[in-house]
Design a protein around this motif. Structure first.
Motif, PDB file in Angstrom:
ATOM      1  N   ASP A 135       0.814  -1.214   0.000  1.00  0.00           N
ATOM      2  CA  ASP A 135       0.000   0.000   0.000  1.00  0.00           C
ATOM      3  C   ASP A 135       0.847   1.263   0.000  1.00  0.00           C
ATOM      4  OD1 ASP A 135      -2.244  -1.602   0.100  1.00  0.00           O
ATOM      5  OD2 ASP A 135      -2.331  -1.589   2.300  1.00  0.00           O
ATOM      6  N   ILE A 136       2.106   1.118   0.423  1.00  0.00           N
ATOM      7  CA  ILE A 136       3.015   2.258   0.467  1.00  0.00           C
ATOM      8  C   ILE A 136       3.826   2.367  -0.816  1.00  0.00           C
ATOM      9  CG2 ILE A 136       4.894   3.347   1.774  1.00  0.00           C
ATOM     10  CD1 ILE A 136       2.196   3.109   3.254  1.00  0.00           C
ATOM     11  N   ASP A 137       4.241   1.201  -1.322  1.00  0.00           N
ATOM     12  CA  ASP A 137       5.083   1.171  -2.526  1.00  0.00           C
ATOM     13  C   ASP A 137       4.600   0.027  -3.420  1.00  0.00           C
ATOM     14  OD1 ASP A 137       7.093   1.360  -4.430  1.00  0.00           O
ATOM     15  OD2 ASP A 137       8.559   0.267  -3.208  1.00  0.00           O
ATOM     16  N   LYS A 138       3.858   0.362  -4.473  1.00  0.00           N
ATOM     17  CA  LYS A 138       3.282  -0.676  -5.343  1.00  0.00           C
ATOM     18  C   LYS A 138       4.356  -1.457  -6.098  1.00  0.00           C
ATOM     19  CE  LYS A 138       2.552   2.358  -9.362  1.00  0.00           C
ATOM     20  NZ  LYS A 138       1.545   2.950 -10.263  1.00  0.00           N
ATOM     21  N   ASN A 139       5.589  -0.919  -6.160  1.00  0.00           N
ATOM     22  CA  ASN A 139       6.672  -1.597  -6.875  1.00  0.00           C
ATOM     23  C   ASN A 139       7.436  -2.592  -6.005  1.00  0.00           C
ATOM     24  OD1 ASN A 139       6.114  -0.001  -9.145  1.00  0.00           O
ATOM     25  ND2 ASN A 139       7.461   1.627  -8.440  1.00  0.00           N
ATOM     26  N   THR A 140       7.047  -2.727  -4.734  1.00  0.00           N
ATOM     27  CA  THR A 140       7.801  -3.597  -3.826  1.00  0.00           C
ATOM     28  C   THR A 140       7.833  -5.040  -4.314  1.00  0.00           C
ATOM     29  OG1 THR A 140       8.001  -4.377  -1.546  1.00  0.00           O
ATOM     30  CG2 THR A 140       5.774  -4.072  -2.400  1.00  0.00           C
ATOM     31  N   ARG A 141       8.934  -5.722  -4.048  1.00  0.00           N
ATOM     32  CA  ARG A 141       9.082  -7.139  -4.398  1.00  0.00           C
ATOM     33  C   ARG A 141       8.972  -8.036  -3.152  1.00  0.00           C
ATOM     34  NH1 ARG A 141      11.368  -9.129  -8.952  1.00  0.00           N
ATOM     35  NH2 ARG A 141      12.617 -10.587  -7.707  1.00  0.00           N
ATOM     36  N   PHE A 142       8.626  -7.464  -2.011  1.00  0.00           N
ATOM     37  CA  PHE A 142       8.561  -8.271  -0.791  1.00  0.00           C
ATOM     38  C   PHE A 142       7.551  -9.423  -0.885  1.00  0.00           C
ATOM     39  CE2 PHE A 142      11.175  -5.486   1.964  1.00  0.00           C
ATOM     40  CZ  PHE A 142      11.830  -6.486   2.664  1.00  0.00           C
ATOM     41  N   PRO A 143       6.344  -9.236  -1.476  1.00  0.00           N
ATOM     42  CA  PRO A 143       5.440 -10.392  -1.607  1.00  0.00           C
ATOM     43  C   PRO A 143       6.088 -11.539  -2.391  1.00  0.00           C
ATOM     44  CG  PRO A 143       4.243  -8.353  -1.972  1.00  0.00           C
ATOM     45  CD  PRO A 143       5.688  -7.969  -1.893  1.00  0.00           C
ATOM     46  N   TYR A 144       6.842 -11.201  -3.416  1.00  0.00           N
ATOM     47  CA  TYR A 144       7.549 -12.227  -4.207  1.00  0.00           C
ATOM     48  C   TYR A 144       8.638 -12.892  -3.367  1.00  0.00           C
ATOM     49  CZ  TYR A 144      10.335 -14.299  -7.944  1.00  0.00           C
ATOM     50  OH  TYR A 144      11.044 -15.176  -8.733  1.00  0.00           O
ATOM     51  N   VAL A 145       9.389 -12.076  -2.591  1.00  0.00           N
ATOM     52  CA  VAL A 145      10.450 -12.617  -1.724  1.00  0.00           C
ATOM     53  C   VAL A 145       9.851 -13.563  -0.689  1.00  0.00           C
ATOM     54  CG1 VAL A 145      12.112 -11.979   0.074  1.00  0.00           C
ATOM     55  CG2 VAL A 145      12.039 -10.696  -2.065  1.00  0.00           C
ATOM     56  N   TYR A 146       8.663 -13.232  -0.152  1.00  0.00           N
ATOM     57  CA  TYR A 146       8.002 -14.101   0.819  1.00  0.00           C
ATOM     58  C   TYR A 146       7.638 -15.447   0.188  1.00  0.00           C
ATOM     59  CZ  TYR A 146       7.427 -10.853   4.768  1.00  0.00           C
ATOM     60  OH  TYR A 146       7.644 -10.049   5.839  1.00  0.00           O
ATOM     61  N   LYS A 147       7.208 -15.427  -1.063  1.00  0.00           N
ATOM     62  CA  LYS A 147       6.829 -16.671  -1.725  1.00  0.00           C
ATOM     63  C   LYS A 147       8.042 -17.540  -2.042  1.00  0.00           C
ATOM     64  CE  LYS A 147       2.426 -15.274  -3.825  1.00  0.00           C
ATOM     65  NZ  LYS A 147       1.680 -15.071  -5.083  1.00  0.00           N
TER      66      LYS A 147
ATOM     67  N   THR B 267      10.226 -17.240 -13.987  1.00  0.00           N
ATOM     68  CA  THR B 267       9.658 -16.523 -12.842  1.00  0.00           C
ATOM     69  C   THR B 267      10.726 -15.688 -12.150  1.00  0.00           C
ATOM     70  OG1 THR B 267       9.957 -18.506 -11.477  1.00  0.00           O
ATOM     71  CG2 THR B 267       7.781 -18.133 -12.400  1.00  0.00           C
ATOM     72  N   ASP B 268      11.947 -16.203 -12.096  1.00  0.00           N
ATOM     73  CA  ASP B 268      13.047 -15.421 -11.524  1.00  0.00           C
ATOM     74  C   ASP B 268      13.326 -14.191 -12.380  1.00  0.00           C
ATOM     75  OD1 ASP B 268      13.416 -16.995  -9.335  1.00  0.00           O
ATOM     76  OD2 ASP B 268      15.046 -18.186 -10.183  1.00  0.00           O
ATOM     77  N   GLN B 269      13.309 -14.365 -13.694  1.00  0.00           N
ATOM     78  CA  GLN B 269      13.599 -13.250 -14.600  1.00  0.00           C
ATOM     79  C   GLN B 269      12.497 -12.199 -14.584  1.00  0.00           C
ATOM     80  OE1 GLN B 269      14.259 -14.876 -18.509  1.00  0.00           O
ATOM     81  NE2 GLN B 269      16.289 -15.655 -18.023  1.00  0.00           N
ATOM     82  N   LEU B 270      11.245 -12.654 -14.569  1.00  0.00           N
ATOM     83  CA  LEU B 270      10.113 -11.745 -14.686  1.00  0.00           C
ATOM     84  C   LEU B 270       9.653 -11.188 -13.348  1.00  0.00           C
ATOM     85  CD1 LEU B 270       8.037 -13.818 -17.285  1.00  0.00           C
ATOM     86  CD2 LEU B 270       9.509 -11.853 -17.754  1.00  0.00           C
ATOM     87  N   GLY B 271      10.117 -11.796 -12.233  1.00  0.00           N
ATOM     88  CA  GLY B 271       9.693 -11.328 -10.924  1.00  0.00           C
ATOM     89  C   GLY B 271       8.228 -11.597 -10.652  1.00  0.00           C
ATOM     90  N   LYS B 272       7.698 -12.659 -11.276  1.00  0.00           N
ATOM     91  CA  LYS B 272       6.286 -13.010 -11.094  1.00  0.00           C
ATOM     92  C   LYS B 272       6.222 -14.461 -10.650  1.00  0.00           C
ATOM     93  CE  LYS B 272       1.812 -12.596 -13.380  1.00  0.00           C
ATOM     94  NZ  LYS B 272       1.101 -12.216 -14.616  1.00  0.00           N
ATOM     95  N   TYR B 273       5.574 -14.721  -9.523  1.00  0.00           N
ATOM     96  CA  TYR B 273       5.614 -16.049  -8.929  1.00  0.00           C
ATOM     97  C   TYR B 273       4.589 -16.973  -9.587  1.00  0.00           C
ATOM     98  CZ  TYR B 273       5.883 -19.754  -5.470  1.00  0.00           C
ATOM     99  OH  TYR B 273       6.064 -20.967  -4.845  1.00  0.00           O
TER     100      TYR B 273
END
Length: 470
Positions: free
Chosen positions: A70-82, A354-360
């Motif tokens: 909600d603060i930064d829509k570009n964050t990759r933390f959700p991907y890092v968590y997965k 998925t690693d390249q695209l940053g999409k899980y």
């Protein structure tokens, strides 16, 4: 922070301990001039120090409790968590326009689940990062950087683990390649476009005693013929108009001690073939405009998707060069000849993409896999990778479904298998017709090339085209 009896009754010990730790971290990290953030297991902000809040442009109290997305829509933390994988020194552009170098670290509990996430900004501005690198270019650091850069530019990226397949033909090709890696003999890789010839070349170099020396790639079809000699063998100062002061070393000299990969060798001009033959025979060469011979210790790996014997018959490839290169020949099978490998290759490509695209995306449905296995793949593994990349971009979940695949894959299987049960002869003819149509589409109507890809004579192809009314 003080705790009374009511606190102890209303809060669990774990919650109290967490609050205490967060309070302690605030006291420790608020004065620290490095932006730091702590997230809970749902990516909500538990702690953020003052310098990070200022960097984002929000009051700190407005950030606590909010999800980082909600603060930064570009964050990759959700991907890092997965993925549960740490990301170190990543370039990141925040929603407020700032670009920084950041760390993202998932903290796992005893059950291997993400309990916290820690984020740090290493450099608040990419320019600051560049300035520090420039200021710290001491001799030892420079040497390390240049060695690493040389490895990135001239090193082989792939190894045997990257070659996936348990089909008989692929196992045989990999066995031959491993044998070829143990010798100094020249290697010739044969196979259609997209079968993985470059993958084999990298692996042969990495599996050899030359792996600590340069691996240099040359696409013979991509370099204009008038520039190819200077590109391969270099030139002396003043050798021709526009030559650089001091001259330039060529690809062969750069690869000395290591391996050179000559891709698309079938497209090399005849004049250059003659010079290459001499280099392979004499193990020495001269730069363009030079008089001194330069000794070579090099392994040559050549590759082509063309039939060199046909080129020899047509006077487009030297027979003596062919036999000089054709010492250790490895034929890499097309994907249509190893359908049993498609599933393993697909899962490997999904992980890579998925690693390249940053999409899980972690899986593909059984139905979608059926469509992949029923297709002839004229573009081989390269075409499969393109199809999967498209599918990953289209999916909104972690699974690839048939709807995410190109229409021609779906229609291909439906035309052949759907409908009432028919005689096996009719089904085989439908598959044969479909394969010929797809192959002719791939070769843009070139029947000679299509007959070679289908491994039938040209007259047989014409008969089948007439038979099926193609």
């Amino acid at each position: 922070m003080k705790y009374n009896q009511s606190h102890l009754k209303n809060q669990s010990y774990k919650e109290l301990l967490t609050d205490y730790l967060v309070s302690t971290m605030e006291k420790i990290f608020d004065p620290v001039p490095v932006p730091i953030i702590l997230l809970d297991n749902e990516t909500r902000i538990k702690m953020i120090n003052d310098v990070f809040a200022d960097y984002l442009g929000f009051p700190k109290e407005d950030l606590i409790g909010k999800k980082v997305k909600d603060i930064d829509k570009n964050t990759r933390f959700p991907y890092v968590y997965k993925t549960k994988k740490t990301e170190i020194a990543w370039k990141h552009r925040f929603e407020n326009g700032h670009t920084a170098i950041v760390h993202r670290i998932p903290v796992l509990n005893a059950e291997n689940e993400v309990e916290y996430g820690v984020g740090l900004i290493l450099f608040e501005d990419v320019e600051q990062f560049k300035d520090i690198i420039e200021r710290n270019k001491l001799l030892e650091t420079e040497l390390h950087i240049y060695k690493k850069r040389l490895k990135e530019i001239h090193g082989a990226k792939y190894s045997w683990e990257n070659i996936i397949g348990k089909s008989e033909k692929m196992v045989a090709a990999k066995y031959m390649a491993k044998k070829a890696a143990q010798t100094n003999s020249n290697v010739l890789l044969l196979g259609e476009s997209g079968t993985g010839k470059e993958l084999f070349a990298h692996s042969i170099h990495n599996g050899s005693m030359r792996s600590f020396f340069p691996f240099v790639k040359v696409n013979c079809a991509a370099i204009p013929s008038e520039l190819l000699e200077a590109e391969l063998f270099g030139y002396e100062e003043g050798a021709f108009t526009g030559a650089k002061k001091g001259g330039k070393i060529g690809k062969f000299e750069t690869a000395n001690g290591g391996s050179i990969f000559l891709d698309e060798i079938g497209d090399m001009p005849l004049k250059m073939q003659a010079k290459l033959l001499r280099v392979l025979q004499e193990k020495e060469f001269e730069r363009v405009g030079g008089m001194d011979s330069i000794k070579l210790d090099i392994k040559v790996i050549a590759a082509t998707n063309k039939n060199l014997k046909d080129l020899i018959k047509n006077g487009k490839f030297r027979e003596d060069l062919y036999y000089r290169l054709n010492v250790m020949t490895i034929e890499i099978p097309p994907l249509r000849e190893r359908y049993c490998d498609i599933e393993a290759i697909t899962h490997s490509l999904i992980r890579k993409l998925t690693d390249q695209l940053g999409k899980y995306v972690s899986s593909i449905s059984e139905k979608a896999m059926e469509y992949l296995k029923s297709y002839s793949w004229p573009g081989n593994v390269r075409e499969l990778e393109n199809v999967l990349e498209r599918a990953i971009n289209l999916t909104d979940s972690d699974t690839i479904l048939p709807v995410h695949l190109p229409v021609y894959l779906i229609q291909n299987k439906r035309r052949i298998l759907d409908g009432p049960i028919r005689p096996l002869k009719d089904i085989i003819e439908d598959i044969e017709k479909e394969s010929i149509i797809r192959c002719l589409e791939y070769t843009k109507g070139n029947k000679l090339k299509a007959s070679k890809l289908l491994d039938i004579s040209r007259s047989s192809l014409y008969d089948k085209i007439q038979k099926y009314g193609i």
